[in-house]
Design a protein around this motif. Structure first.
Motif, PDB file in Angstrom:
ATOM      1  N   VAL A 178      -6.926  -3.621  -2.594  1.00  8.66           N
ATOM      2  CA  VAL A 178      -5.943  -2.540  -2.615  1.00  8.66           C
ATOM      3  C   VAL A 178      -5.267  -2.491  -3.979  1.00  8.66           C
ATOM      4  O   VAL A 178      -5.172  -1.443  -4.616  1.00  8.66           O
ATOM      5  CB  VAL A 178      -4.894  -2.749  -1.495  1.00  8.66           C
ATOM      6  CG1 VAL A 178      -3.605  -2.026  -1.807  1.00  8.66           C
ATOM      7  CG2 VAL A 178      -5.433  -2.265  -0.178  1.00  8.66           C
TER       8      VAL A 178
ATOM      9  N   THR B 136      -6.071   0.458  -6.821  1.00  6.86           N
ATOM     10  CA  THR B 136      -4.973   1.368  -7.145  1.00  6.86           C
ATOM     11  C   THR B 136      -4.661   1.356  -8.643  1.00  6.86           C
ATOM     12  O   THR B 136      -4.490   2.409  -9.256  1.00  6.86           O
ATOM     13  CB  THR B 136      -3.716   0.983  -6.359  1.00  6.86           C
ATOM     14  OG1 THR B 136      -4.081   0.597  -5.053  1.00  6.86           O
ATOM     15  CG2 THR B 136      -2.752   2.129  -6.269  1.00  6.86           C
TER      16      THR B 136
ATOM     17  N   MET C 202       0.838  -1.199   0.000  1.00  3.84           N
ATOM     18  CA  MET C 202       0.000   0.000   0.000  1.00  3.84           C
ATOM     19  C   MET C 202       0.867   1.240   0.000  1.00  3.84           C
ATOM     20  O   MET C 202       0.588   2.218  -0.710  1.00  3.84           O
ATOM     21  CB  MET C 202      -0.909   0.011   1.229  1.00  3.84           C
ATOM     22  CG  MET C 202      -2.286  -0.506   0.969  1.00  3.84           C
ATOM     23  SD  MET C 202      -3.302  -0.403   2.418  1.00  3.84           S
ATOM     24  CE  MET C 202      -3.620   1.330   2.473  1.00  3.84           C
TER      25      MET C 202
END
Lengths: 213, 216
Positions: free
Chosen positions: B181, B185, A181
């Motif tokens: 995620v 993204t 992340m």
């Protein structure tokens, strides 16, 4: 007669002591499916027994109360299949670790009946055949009970190791997600700036070509 | 529980002289998919037996919104009374003393239309008390201690199964978070590039000869 009974009694007592009859019971409507799954470790023994309750005592089982059973592994391998039966059993050694599913189909029948199924599924240490262990070693009941407890403790210990491993894997997963992340947010900033820069450069050359600037 | 014919006969014979021991095996933790209501039955042999267990809703799909009502769990005694109820949870442990012997019904109710998988474990434990000891001379006081030990180990096993099921659900959530995620993204990058490309194309068209740039 009485002496025979007295001789038999301890045997019978041992039987009840060692192989209690208890299982899970559930209902199944005609034409419907119910599946029960269980996670089994590789190389562990698994024993299952199923039977349909006879709605009328003493009479043969009606056709509407027959079931189809299939036991499959999570990879799709078939471990047991019976069609149109009222009871049966299966035993296998799990080749792969994963979720094993035992599915029950009740024969489609009009009017719709509810079939009650008794199902007993034991894996791992509970699948161990204690009466045969007792007979083989001719151990007394107390010793057998303590042996069972010892087996339970070993099982608990192994489970602890397994849980610890899983926790370790989860931590790794979380850590990698965390770092991923972080990198992706940084990358998104870079992408944003580079796209804006490209835009500016392209429009500048475009307008210069058009002689507006 | 339905005791099959053979077992019933044995039990009848033996119970005349010997009370059955405290050894009652366990079904391991099983999972069942709950569409609306799913019930399992378990037989309790003696009054005042301790029935304990746990259940965990494993298949959370992605996640439950804060307004999801959860799964309801009820235990009904053979006389129809509600012995234990827990509404709107995603998993819980339970323990109660059976008021009488007989067939107990454990029901899961899913108020939503999406099927959920519930992993559950039920244990019925019996410890012989003084009454049983007095009735039968074959039962030693040591049997009571062994029974207590066994029950303690069973509670450890039950706790482990609960932790294992919760760990599985946690893992499921983490893996889905990780996937989301990455995908979101990448989608964000693509969207950004597309938006900027569209902007450039539009500005180019505004200034192209066919429009005439004095209109701008």
């Amino acid at each position: 007669m009485r002496s025979i009974a007295l001789v038999l009694l301890p045997f019978l007592a041992a039987n009840l002591f060692l192989s209690p009859c208890q299982s899970l019971r559930f209902d199944l409507k005609s034409g419907h499916t119910k599946c029960i799954s269980e996670e089994i470790k590789s190389n562990s023994m698994s024993v299952g027994k199923y039977s349909v309750l006879n709605p009328q005592e003493g009479q043969p089982m009606p056709e509407s109360h027959k079931i189809t059973v299939r036991v499959t592994s999570s990879y799709g391998n078939n471990y047991h299949f019976t069609d149109h039966v009222e009871s049966g059993q299966f035993a296998f050694t799990a080749a792969e670790q994963g979720d094993y599913m035992a599915c029950f189909w009740a024969i489609d029948h009009r009017p719709e009946v509810t079939v009650t199924i008794e199902f007993d599924w034991r894996t791992g240490i509970t699948a161990k055949d204690w009466p045969s262990v007792a007979k083989k070693g001719s151990v007394d009941l107390m010793e057998l009970e303590l042996k069972k407890l010892e087996d339970t403790i070993t099982y608990i210990h192994d489970e602890m190791f397994y849980l610890r491993e899983r926790e370790d894997e989860m931590q790794e997963l979380n850590r990698s997600t965390n770092s991923r992340m972080a990198w992706m947010s940084l990358l998104s900033l870079v992408v944003c700036l580079s796209v804006a820069g490209l835009q500016l450069w392209h429009l500048k050359t475009f307008f210069e070509k058009k002689k507006i600037i | 529980m339905w005791i099959d014919r053979r077992c019933l006969d044995v039990a009848l014979v033996v119970s005349l002289v010997l009370t059955s021991s405290s050894f009652i095996t366990r079904t391991s933790s099983l999972s069942v998919t709950v569409n609306e209501v799913e019930c399992v039955y378990e037989y309790v042999l003696y009054e005042a037996d301790t029935v304990s267990g746990n259940y965990v809703v494993v298949d959370h799909d992605i996640f439950w919104g804060s307004d999801h009502p959860g799964i309801d769990f009820t235990v009904t005694s053979p006389s129809g009374n509600n012995v234990h109820t827990k509404k709107g949870t995603s998993g819980d442990k339970f323990e109660f003393k059976a008021p009488r012997s007989g067939m107990y019904k454990f029901c899961f109710h899913n108020p939503y239309s999406t099927p959920e998988t519930v992993s559950f474990y039920i244990h019925v434990g019996h410890i012989p008390n003084e009454h049983d000891l007095a009735k039968d001379e074959h039962l030693d006081p040591i049997n009571v201690k062994i029974a207590e030990l066994r029950e303690a180990l069973e509670s450890v096993t039950a706790e482990q199964k609960y932790l294992k099921a919760r760990d599985a659900r946690h893992r499921h959530t983490n893996e889905s978070t990780r996937k989301r995620v990455i995908y979101y993204t990448l989608a964000e990058y693509l969207l950004l590039a597309c938006a900027s490309g569209l902007q450039v194309v539009y500005i180019r068209r505004l200034f192209s000869k066919s429009f005439g740039y004095n209109r701008v």
